[in-house]
Design a protein around this motif. Sequence first.
Motif, PDB file in Angstrom:
ATOM      1  N   VAL A 161       0.841  -1.201   0.000  1.00 36.16           N
ATOM      2  CA  VAL A 161       0.000   0.000   0.000  1.00 36.16           C
ATOM      3  C   VAL A 161       0.873   1.246   0.000  1.00 36.16           C
ATOM      4  O   VAL A 161       0.650   2.189  -0.769  1.00 36.16           O
ATOM      5  CB  VAL A 161      -0.933   0.003   1.233  1.00 36.16           C
ATOM      6  N   LEU A 162       1.879   1.254   0.868  1.00 33.13           N
ATOM      7  CA  LEU A 162       2.788   2.389   0.988  1.00 33.13           C
ATOM      8  C   LEU A 162       3.435   2.733  -0.345  1.00 33.13           C
ATOM      9  O   LEU A 162       3.383   3.885  -0.813  1.00 33.13           O
ATOM     10  CB  LEU A 162       3.863   2.060   2.033  1.00 33.13           C
ATOM     11  N   ILE A 163       4.043   1.755  -0.976  1.00 33.98           N
ATOM     12  CA  ILE A 163       4.776   2.019  -2.217  1.00 33.98           C
ATOM     13  C   ILE A 163       3.828   2.381  -3.348  1.00 33.98           C
ATOM     14  O   ILE A 163       4.104   3.291  -4.144  1.00 33.98           O
ATOM     15  CB  ILE A 163       5.660   0.812  -2.574  1.00 33.98           C
ATOM     16  N   ASP A 164       2.690   1.701  -3.429  1.00 37.59           N
ATOM     17  CA  ASP A 164       1.720   2.028  -4.479  1.00 37.59           C
ATOM     18  C   ASP A 164       1.193   3.448  -4.313  1.00 37.59           C
ATOM     19  O   ASP A 164       1.045   4.182  -5.298  1.00 37.59           O
ATOM     20  CB  ASP A 164       0.568   1.025  -4.454  1.00 37.59           C
ATOM     21  N   ASP A 165       0.916   3.854  -3.071  1.00 42.15           N
ATOM     22  CA  ASP A 165       0.472   5.231  -2.829  1.00 42.15           C
ATOM     23  C   ASP A 165       1.532   6.230  -3.285  1.00 42.15           C
ATOM     24  O   ASP A 165       1.224   7.244  -3.921  1.00 42.15           O
ATOM     25  CB  ASP A 165       0.192   5.442  -1.337  1.00 42.15           C
ATOM     26  N   LEU A 166       2.786   5.952  -2.967  1.00 38.69           N
ATOM     27  CA  LEU A 166       3.862   6.888  -3.305  1.00 38.69           C
ATOM     28  C   LEU A 166       4.019   7.054  -4.808  1.00 38.69           C
ATOM     29  O   LEU A 166       4.085   8.175  -5.319  1.00 38.69           O
ATOM     30  CB  LEU A 166       5.189   6.414  -2.698  1.00 38.69           C
ATOM     31  N   VAL A 167       4.093   5.937  -5.523  1.00 43.98           N
ATOM     32  CA  VAL A 167       4.459   6.016  -6.941  1.00 43.98           C
ATOM     33  C   VAL A 167       3.273   6.337  -7.838  1.00 43.98           C
ATOM     34  O   VAL A 167       3.475   6.784  -8.972  1.00 43.98           O
ATOM     35  CB  VAL A 167       5.168   4.728  -7.414  1.00 43.98           C
ATOM     36  N   THR A 168       2.042   6.126  -7.361  1.00 52.19           N
ATOM     37  CA  THR A 168       0.883   6.445  -8.200  1.00 52.19           C
ATOM     38  C   THR A 168       0.232   7.775  -7.825  1.00 52.19           C
ATOM     39  O   THR A 168      -0.272   8.488  -8.686  1.00 52.19           O
ATOM     40  CB  THR A 168      -0.184   5.344  -8.140  1.00 52.19           C
ATOM     41  N   LYS A 169       0.260   8.119  -6.532  1.00 54.06           N
ATOM     42  CA  LYS A 169      -0.406   9.337  -6.089  1.00 54.06           C
ATOM     43  C   LYS A 169       0.562  10.473  -5.788  1.00 54.06           C
ATOM     44  O   LYS A 169       0.171  11.644  -5.809  1.00 54.06           O
ATOM     45  CB  LYS A 169      -1.241   9.056  -4.833  1.00 54.06           C
ATOM     46  N   GLY A 170       1.807  10.128  -5.466  1.00 49.48           N
ATOM     47  CA  GLY A 170       2.743  11.156  -5.055  1.00 49.48           C
ATOM     48  C   GLY A 170       2.431  11.647  -3.655  1.00 49.48           C
ATOM     49  O   GLY A 170       1.580  11.090  -2.949  1.00 49.48           O
ATOM     50  N   VAL A 171       3.109  12.704  -3.226  1.00 41.71           N
ATOM     51  CA  VAL A 171       2.902  13.243  -1.879  1.00 41.71           C
ATOM     52  C   VAL A 171       2.817  14.761  -1.945  1.00 41.71           C
ATOM     53  O   VAL A 171       3.518  15.396  -2.730  1.00 41.71           O
ATOM     54  CB  VAL A 171       4.048  12.832  -0.927  1.00 41.71           C
ATOM     55  N   ASP A 172       1.938  15.323  -1.123  1.00 42.21           N
ATOM     56  CA  ASP A 172       1.913  16.773  -0.974  1.00 42.21           C
ATOM     57  C   ASP A 172       2.156  17.155   0.484  1.00 42.21           C
ATOM     58  O   ASP A 172       2.015  18.315   0.872  1.00 42.21           O
ATOM     59  CB  ASP A 172       0.584  17.362  -1.465  1.00 42.21           C
ATOM     60  N   GLU A 173       2.499  16.167   1.299  1.00 42.05           N
ATOM     61  CA  GLU A 173       2.898  16.341   2.686  1.00 42.05           C
ATOM     62  C   GLU A 173       3.648  15.075   3.093  1.00 42.05           C
ATOM     63  O   GLU A 173       3.543  14.059   2.406  1.00 42.05           O
ATOM     64  CB  GLU A 173       1.674  16.528   3.577  1.00 42.05           C
ATOM     65  N   PRO A 174       4.433  15.116   4.164  1.00 44.55           N
ATOM     66  CA  PRO A 174       5.134  13.899   4.574  1.00 44.55           C
ATOM     67  C   PRO A 174       4.162  12.739   4.772  1.00 44.55           C
ATOM     68  O   PRO A 174       3.197  12.846   5.530  1.00 44.55           O
ATOM     69  CB  PRO A 174       5.802  14.309   5.896  1.00 44.55           C
ATOM     70  N   TYR A 175       4.411  11.639   4.070  1.00 45.63           N
ATOM     71  CA  TYR A 175       3.486  10.498   4.051  1.00 45.63           C
ATOM     72  C   TYR A 175       3.670   9.645   5.299  1.00 45.63           C
ATOM     73  O   TYR A 175       4.780   9.249   5.648  1.00 45.63           O
ATOM     74  CB  TYR A 175       3.741   9.642   2.815  1.00 45.63           C
ATOM     75  N   ARG A 176       2.567   9.350   5.957  1.00 43.34           N
ATOM     76  CA  ARG A 176       2.570   8.478   7.126  1.00 43.34           C
ATOM     77  C   ARG A 176       1.529   7.396   6.920  1.00 43.34           C
ATOM     78  O   ARG A 176       0.424   7.675   6.453  1.00 43.34           O
ATOM     79  CB  ARG A 176       2.254   9.279   8.385  1.00 43.34           C
ATOM     80  N   MET A 177       1.882   6.161   7.278  1.00 40.56           N
ATOM     81  CA  MET A 177       0.967   5.046   7.088  1.00 40.56           C
ATOM     82  C   MET A 177      -0.084   5.003   8.197  1.00 40.56           C
ATOM     83  O   MET A 177       0.223   5.212   9.370  1.00 40.56           O
ATOM     84  CB  MET A 177       1.741   3.721   7.054  1.00 40.56           C
ATOM     85  N   PHE A 178      -1.334   4.737   7.805  1.00 41.27           N
ATOM     86  CA  PHE A 178      -2.434   4.490   8.729  1.00 41.27           C
ATOM     87  C   PHE A 178      -3.183   3.247   8.267  1.00 41.27           C
ATOM     88  O   PHE A 178      -3.161   2.904   7.079  1.00 41.27           O
ATOM     89  CB  PHE A 178      -3.404   5.676   8.769  1.00 41.27           C
ATOM     90  N   THR A 179      -3.879   2.600   9.186  1.00 38.01           N
ATOM     91  CA  THR A 179      -4.672   1.432   8.786  1.00 38.01           C
ATOM     92  C   THR A 179      -5.753   1.834   7.778  1.00 38.01           C
ATOM     93  O   THR A 179      -6.125   1.032   6.919  1.00 38.01           O
ATOM     94  CB  THR A 179      -5.331   0.778  10.010  1.00 38.01           C
ATOM     95  N   SER A 180      -6.236   3.063   7.852  1.00 37.95           N
ATOM     96  CA  SER A 180      -7.299   3.512   6.943  1.00 37.95           C
ATOM     97  C   SER A 180      -6.839   3.597   5.501  1.00 37.95           C
ATOM     98  O   SER A 180      -7.671   3.651   4.585  1.00 37.95           O
ATOM     99  CB  SER A 180      -7.833   4.873   7.392  1.00 37.95           C
ATOM    100  N   ARG A 181      -5.535   3.617   5.249  1.00 36.91           N
ATOM    101  CA  ARG A 181      -5.039   3.682   3.871  1.00 36.91           C
ATOM    102  C   ARG A 181      -5.165   2.331   3.156  1.00 36.91           C
ATOM    103  O   ARG A 181      -5.080   2.267   1.933  1.00 36.91           O
ATOM    104  CB  ARG A 181      -3.572   4.123   3.853  1.00 36.91           C
ATOM    105  N   ALA A 182      -5.332   1.253   3.923  1.00 37.20           N
ATOM    106  CA  ALA A 182      -5.379  -0.096   3.340  1.00 37.20           C
ATOM    107  C   ALA A 182      -6.818  -0.534   3.128  1.00 37.20           C
ATOM    108  O   ALA A 182      -7.621  -0.517   4.059  1.00 37.20           O
ATOM    109  CB  ALA A 182      -4.650  -1.079   4.249  1.00 37.20           C
ATOM    110  N   GLU A 183      -7.137  -0.934   1.903  1.00 33.26           N
ATOM    111  CA  GLU A 183      -8.491  -1.406   1.601  1.00 33.26           C
ATOM    112  C   GLU A 183      -8.768  -2.763   2.237  1.00 33.26           C
ATOM    113  O   GLU A 183      -9.918  -3.112   2.492  1.00 33.26           O
ATOM    114  CB  GLU A 183      -8.691  -1.537   0.087  1.00 33.26           C
ATOM    115  N   TYR A 184      -7.718  -3.536   2.505  1.00 35.86           N
ATOM    116  CA  TYR A 184      -7.896  -4.927   2.954  1.00 35.86           C
ATOM    117  C   TYR A 184      -7.259  -5.137   4.324  1.00 35.86           C
ATOM    118  O   TYR A 184      -6.565  -6.113   4.552  1.00 35.86           O
ATOM    119  CB  TYR A 184      -7.267  -5.886   1.938  1.00 35.86           C
ATOM    120  N   ARG A 185      -7.513  -4.223   5.251  1.00 39.43           N
ATOM    121  CA  ARG A 185      -6.785  -4.290   6.517  1.00 39.43           C
ATOM    122  C   ARG A 185      -7.160  -5.499   7.367  1.00 39.43           C
ATOM    123  O   ARG A 185      -6.393  -5.891   8.248  1.00 39.43           O
ATOM    124  CB  ARG A 185      -6.950  -3.001   7.322  1.00 39.43           C
TER     125      ARG A 185
END
Length: 657
Positions: free
Chosen positions: A415-439
């Motif tokens: 999830v982390l890497i896919d978010d980075l390379v497909t969405k990019g960042v506009d603030e320092p990226y931090r992982m949360f459980t809510s970012r995962a569709e299949y938590r």
Amino acid sequence: MQTHYDIIVIGAGHAGCEAAYASAVMGASTLLITMDLNKIAQMSCNPSIGGIAKGQIIREIDALGGMSAIVTDASTLQFRMLNRSKGPAMWSPRAQCDRISYSQNWRWILENTPGLYLWQDTVSNFNFSEHGEIISVETSLGGRFTAGYYILTAGTFLNGRIFVGDRTAEGGRVSEPSSYLISSQLRDKGIQTSRMKTGTPPRVDVRSVDLSRLILQSGDESPEKFSYLPYLSSAQRQDIPQMNCYIAHTNPKVHEILRSAFDRSPLFSGKISGIGPRYCPSIEDKLRTFSDKDSHQIFLEPEGRSSLEYYLQGFSSSLPFEVQLEALSHVEGFEDVHLLRPAYAIEYDFFDPTQLDHTLRSKVISNLYLAGQVNGTTGYEEAAAQGIVAGINAVLRTREQDEFILSRDSSYIGVLIDDLVTKGVDEPYRMFTSRAEYRILLRQDNADERLTPLSHKIGLASDYRMRLLETKVASVRALTKVCSQVKPSVADLNPVLESHGTSPLTSPKSISSLLTRPQISITDLLQFVPRGTLDEILRASLTSLSFSDYLPVSMIPESLKSLCPETPSIFASIVSSTEILIKYSGYIEREAELAKKLIKLEGLKIPQDFDYSRIDSLSIESRMKLTKHRPRTIAEASRIPGVSPSDISVLLVYFGR
């Protein structure tokens, strides 16, 4: 001394350590270059590992064969499993660590990893071929090293600048120099850079704080550990003394003092242009964003077992030192506080992660990988996760083997890497459980089942880890079957049910059906499992292999070596995994079915040279975003901001699906 290596890793933070270790273990000759060998894996900010979603990431790194979990277990001061009151998808391990021991343990491991070499110096220059690839690095002390692939993990050191009120200084950490030429060289080659900001709170001498006036925050009564490896029995873990943390609160007077100096804050005066972390804001950010609040929590946490230095989480600031001190002295319990060093903000360069592919290889410079905070993330855990993936893929590329890409349904790392390379960042990226569709599938208890087979196949996870996993899976299957078959008598069972405040039975039910009751734990019902069956599972969970069978003796941190049981057991993890699978089977099955349906989109490939301008029915924004990001699949395209569901439908029709 050799000057050519298969892989060179630049920077020995959490990303660099995992990248270098994975690279060497997989058989590549690896050079790790760092400014200071005494600050390997330095815990620059809070000396803790794990937390919400971050704990899952560390378990995943361990399942892959990385070392962050083992180092954490060897350095733990306090362990807590967060969110126990919620479902297992939300359980997240967290450990407060001894900052000095953590760094020493990492250095011990790196120094004793065959094929891994260290060099203390600063990389000052990249040399490029006429085709734009890196052919060598030069260091400030005159070193020149070559490699097939390079992994840059420079953290906050690229053009880093420190701010304390009106005072500024160049540095990647306090009293440590920045690196200047790398950013400009890569920018000249076409890699996009921007600025981000982070910060750290003041450190205090705990003797100057009245702890009796703070709220005590103890560790778990039965502390667990991060690594799946069966060192440290539960009894031994409980024998290790845990250190306490404490909670304090700001008040209106503290806020008044801080606000009075807002005009001297570089955060508000425009001196800092970089974007700060939304989820770990400075105290002045909190006061401006939550202006109606009269109080904010701050946490006093130890930095080491033999140190008087404590970390003040929640009080990050870029305000002048004297303002920080005056404000803090009005917090209850801190009236006579002595600061060991003030809080400060730091601004640094990062690179646009959308210019990377899913292996973290640059799309601009083909033999360069980027990992860690240089990709716009924040946190040791996110950095370490990127490091191990970059290290793995650099080795696979030297072997001309298939890429190692983790999907969103396989791991938080995916999830982390896919978010980075497909969405990019506009603030320092931090992982949360809510970012995962299949938590529900990506729990902290099953990372070994999800990832160890994948890592073992490529030569990183050891044979021992694989045998351990096979034992666990077989034992969980056996215990699950027994729980579905055994039906205790009503007379024996009802006293247990009533003692836990749940209604008695009138007719027998299986242990599995009883476990659906939230008040009942599997440990309450193990007494009803036939003794012979339970003994068989217990015997299977024991291994006669010593600690040195899964790690070379020289690589074992002394703090773990002395605690390793002669016959390690994984029985506790077998029981815990069985309970979760039974209690939440309905949720797990539904999410698995959903994942299967959505994964079909992952198989719908898009040619990398596809001309999106040919499809007039795509929106202009969508065509621009798709051309920029070059998604490999329809699923990736669907996660790019600006690409709408209707655009995805157009692509599906165009590609005949």
